[in-house]
Design an enzyme around this catalytic site. Structure first.
Site, short mmCIF file in Angstrom:
data_model
loop_
_atom_site.label_atom_id
_atom_site.label_comp_id
_atom_site.label_asym_id
_atom_site.label_seq_id
_atom_site.Cartn_x
_atom_site.Cartn_y
_atom_site.Cartn_z
N SER A 135 0.81 -1.23 0.00
CA SER A 135 0.00 0.00 0.00
C SER A 135 0.84 1.27 0.00
O SER A 135 0.31 2.35 -0.28
CB SER A 135 -0.91 0.03 1.23
OG SER A 135 -1.85 -1.00 1.14
N PHE A 313 -10.76 8.06 16.46
CA PHE A 313 -11.80 7.28 17.12
C PHE A 313 -11.30 6.00 17.78
O PHE A 313 -12.10 5.25 18.34
CB PHE A 313 -12.91 6.98 16.11
CG PHE A 313 -13.44 8.25 15.47
CD1 PHE A 313 -14.27 9.10 16.20
CD2 PHE A 313 -13.05 8.64 14.20
CE1 PHE A 313 -14.72 10.30 15.64
CE2 PHE A 313 -13.50 9.82 13.63
CZ PHE A 313 -14.33 10.66 14.36
N HIS A 364 -6.19 -10.03 4.81
CA HIS A 364 -4.96 -10.56 5.41
C HIS A 364 -5.29 -11.57 6.51
O HIS A 364 -4.59 -12.56 6.68
CB HIS A 364 -4.12 -9.43 6.02
CG HIS A 364 -3.34 -8.64 5.03
ND1 HIS A 364 -2.47 -9.21 4.14
CD2 HIS A 364 -3.30 -7.30 4.79
CE1 HIS A 364 -1.91 -8.26 3.39
NE2 HIS A 364 -2.41 -7.09 3.77
N ASP A 401 -5.64 -0.04 -4.28
CA ASP A 401 -4.18 0.08 -4.44
C ASP A 401 -3.56 -1.19 -5.01
O ASP A 401 -2.63 -1.14 -5.79
CB ASP A 401 -3.52 0.49 -3.12
CG ASP A 401 -4.03 -0.29 -1.91
OD1 ASP A 401 -4.90 -1.18 -2.07
OD2 ASP A 401 -3.55 0.00 -0.80
#
Ligand SMILES: *[C@@H]1O[C@H](CO)[C@@H](O)[C@H](O)[C@H]1NC(C)=O
Ligand SMILES: *[C@@H]1O[C@H](CO)[C@@H](O)[C@H](O)[C@H]1NC(C)=O
Ligand SMILES: *[C@@H]1O[C@H](CO)[C@@H](O)[C@H](O)[C@H]1NC(C)=O
Ligand SMILES: [Zn+2]
Length: 567
Positions: A135, A313, A364, A401
């Site tokens: 990425s 958050f 993943h 990506d």
């Protein structure tokens, strides 16, 4: 007893035929998702009347839509880049079926919001030194306009992995579309479900010889001192373009907080060993800014009362949507809505990056259901952007990506639960799932000793199920196949073909008239007087453009048929 090759062939064929009977129609499992894909053949036949008239009507409608399609050949005031991390084409297809089945349909006929975008293309995702990319180098491609080495950010291929001398070399550093936008007086923002210092958002503002250098603690494992080598968090809060971003929403508080301070939600200590409290620094540096940490604070925010917004958050990545109960997290849609409302206050337009960052991480983990739900949430974020913007002035790009190894396989019936079993057994007489991975932790669901694991009594639709994988890897890997680009709005028509991934940044620069490249605003084809220029008039391109093109050793020529300069 030895069998001849002929006998073996007969046996295998017989087994395959038997398996179709044994694991035929009655092998489907019911799920708690009421109507998701529990069709017998007979029931299926009753429930749909997709005859010739039906398909011809759809085909004709699609044709008419396409014939009526018009290019929007104007400058893009705003750009929103939606990045589904790891959102392979198989993920898009499976998420579409998942969305349809959630809504009680068979699923395959469903459309994601971005399926309806008028232009689509393919993106080649390899990086300078790697076939299957990560990425970081891909973010550098679609945000900065260049391919570079894997695991590095905002630097060209002269970077040496983990070498900060190369990271600090201005001749190796490259600017992102956020720097271009800020130089062009546009508002900028980033929204993600991961840590705001993670690879994708970092591609918008950082130069790093290692994407893992998110804070000084991470750097210390490589013997790197953040006093002489800025970590990614420092770059976000102390350097340009990071500190100028109007909106920053995501997770990752711990990476911005010293060990001496506790997280407001989890009470865990921060990670920073250098004592820096970068959130406090941001609050001090942005007197008209608002810092929020919960969904309630975000959705109750009055956007007209603050010029900057920082929302963090979670101490690390935000929770997976399916595991976020009780976390008081906003959804990606809610974050996107607020981000757009904040940025829309800027009369000169904006550039916004929205990442569905955890599609990738769920893959993943080998957890396809979580990945599909993250992709579904991502699609809702696209929907809210469509509602809040005007395609006449806003270019929306949806892409990924890199790919993953998810496969949609077997011959499941129409409407079969996308998370279920195919409905016919493999040649070992055992059933198998429609979704599987080429590698990853799901290997534990592939083999039981020397044999394949029998999934008959396992709920493959549960949140915790790991789709079977062929090769044992602790974490499932990315894939090297092309990903899709979907585009809508001004200059969206520049995406129709197969492109190198870094082309995306060049289109953004062109469309919004930002950055050092060829833009819509300096394209002679778009200047009213150029329509009367003789074919040999390439000298009239103008100083800026000639300079820019010479920087990149591009030779423009004038195409008299299209009346434009071709580079
Ligand atoms: C880092 O890169 C610089 C510039 O190329 C080089 O001179 C130096 O030897 C490198 N440092 C290490 C530790 O390899
Ligand atoms: C938001 O703030 C503005 C400016 O202070 C105020 O005029 C407006 O009423 C507020 N809107 C709401 C919904 O509170
Ligand atoms: C978008 O607007 C339409 C029409 O106003 C509405 O039906 C739809 O629910 C909205 N979608 C979202 C995601 O807000
Ligand atoms: Zn990944």
């Amino acid at each position: 007893m030895l069998m001849s090759p002929y006998q073996i062939t007969v046996l295998v064929v017989t087994l395959i035929l038997i398996s179709g009977c044994v694991y035929g129609d009655d092998h489907h499992r019911s799920t708690d998702r009421a109507s998701a894909g529990v069709y017998s053949k007979a029931k299926l036949k009753q429930s749909i009347t997709e005859d010739a008239a039906y398909w011809n009507q759809i085909g004709q409608q699609l044709l008419l839509n396409e014939l009526a399609k018009k290019r929007i050949n104007s400058q893009a005031k705003n750009i929103i880049l939606f990045l589904g991390d790891g959102m392979s084409i198989s993920t898009v297809t499976a998420a579409r079926i998942y969305k349809g089945q959630k809504a009680g349909k068979m699923g395959e006929e469903e459309e994601l919001y971005f399926d309806r975008f008028p232009y689509a293309a393919l993106s080649k995702t390899y990086c300078t030194d790697i076939q299957v990319a990560d990425s970081a180098c891909t973010a550098t491609a679609y945000l900065c306009g260049i391919k570079t080495d894997v695991v590095t950010l905002g630097l060209d291929a002269n970077v040496e992995y983990k070498n900060c001398t190369t990271q600090m070399d201005p001749t190796i550093q490259v600017d992102s579309v956020m720097t271009w936008a800020q130089a062009g007086n546009k508002a900028t923002g980033i929204v993600t479900t991961t840590r705001v210092t993670h690879a994708t958002p970092a591609g918008a503002y950082a130069h790093s010889a290692n994407r893992d250098w998110e804070d000084d603690y991470a750097q210390s494992f490589d013997g790197v001192d953040s006093n002489t080598c800025d970590d990614i968090a420092e770059q976000l809060f102390l350097n340009s373009p990071g500190k100028n971003l109007k909106v920053i929403l995501g997770g990752g508080r711990a990476y911005l907080t010293p060990t001496t301070m506790k997280d407001p939600e989890t009470n865990e200590a921060g990670r920073r060993r250098d004592g820096k409290y970068l959130i406090g620094q941001w609050v001090t540096d942005h007197p008209n800014g608002k810092y929020v940490t919960t969904r309630d604070e975000l959705i109750n925010l009055n956007v007209s009362e603050s010029d900057f917004l920082l929302g963090l958050f979670s101490p690390s990545h935000m929770e997976y949507f399916l595991e976020s109960r009780g976390a008081n997290n906003p959804t990606l849609e809610e974050m996107t809505r607020t981000a757009i409302q904040m940025l829309q206050k800027d009369a000169n337009g904006y550039v916004l990056l929205v990442e569905g960052g955890r599609i990738d991480q769920a893959h993943h983990d080998g957890r396809a259901k979580l990945a599909l739900e993250e992709a579904f949430q991502f699609d809702l974020a696209v929907a809210i952007a469509l509602n809040l913007t005007n395609p006449a002035d806003t270019l929306i790009i949806v892409t990924a990506d890199h790919s993953h190894t998810l496969s949609i396989n077997g011959y499941p019936e129409r409407g079969n639960d996308i998370l279920g079993l195919v409905g016919y057994a493999a040649s070992d007489l055992k059933p198998y799932t429609t979704l599987s991975y080429a590698n990853g932790p799901g290997y534990i669901n592939s083999f039981d000793g020397a044999e394949r694991l029998d999934l008959t009594n396992i709920d493959t639709t549960s949140d915790s199920f790991l789709q079977p994988a062929m090769v044992p890897l602790a974490t499932e890997s990315h894939g090297g196949d092309d990903v899709a680009i979907f585009a809508l709005g001004p200059q969206a028509h520049l995406f129709q073909g197969v492109y190198e991934q870094h082309y995306i940044a060049h289109v953004m620069g062109y469309a919004a008239c930002i950055g050092p490249g060829f833009t819509f605003c300096n394209d002679p084809a778009n200047l009213p007087q150029t329509t009367s220029l003789p074919p040999s008039s390439s000298s009239r391109i103008g100083l800026d453009l000639t300079f820019t093109l010479s920087l990149w050793s591009i030779t423009p020529y004038y195409n008299k048929d299209t009346d434009r300069i071709i580079v």
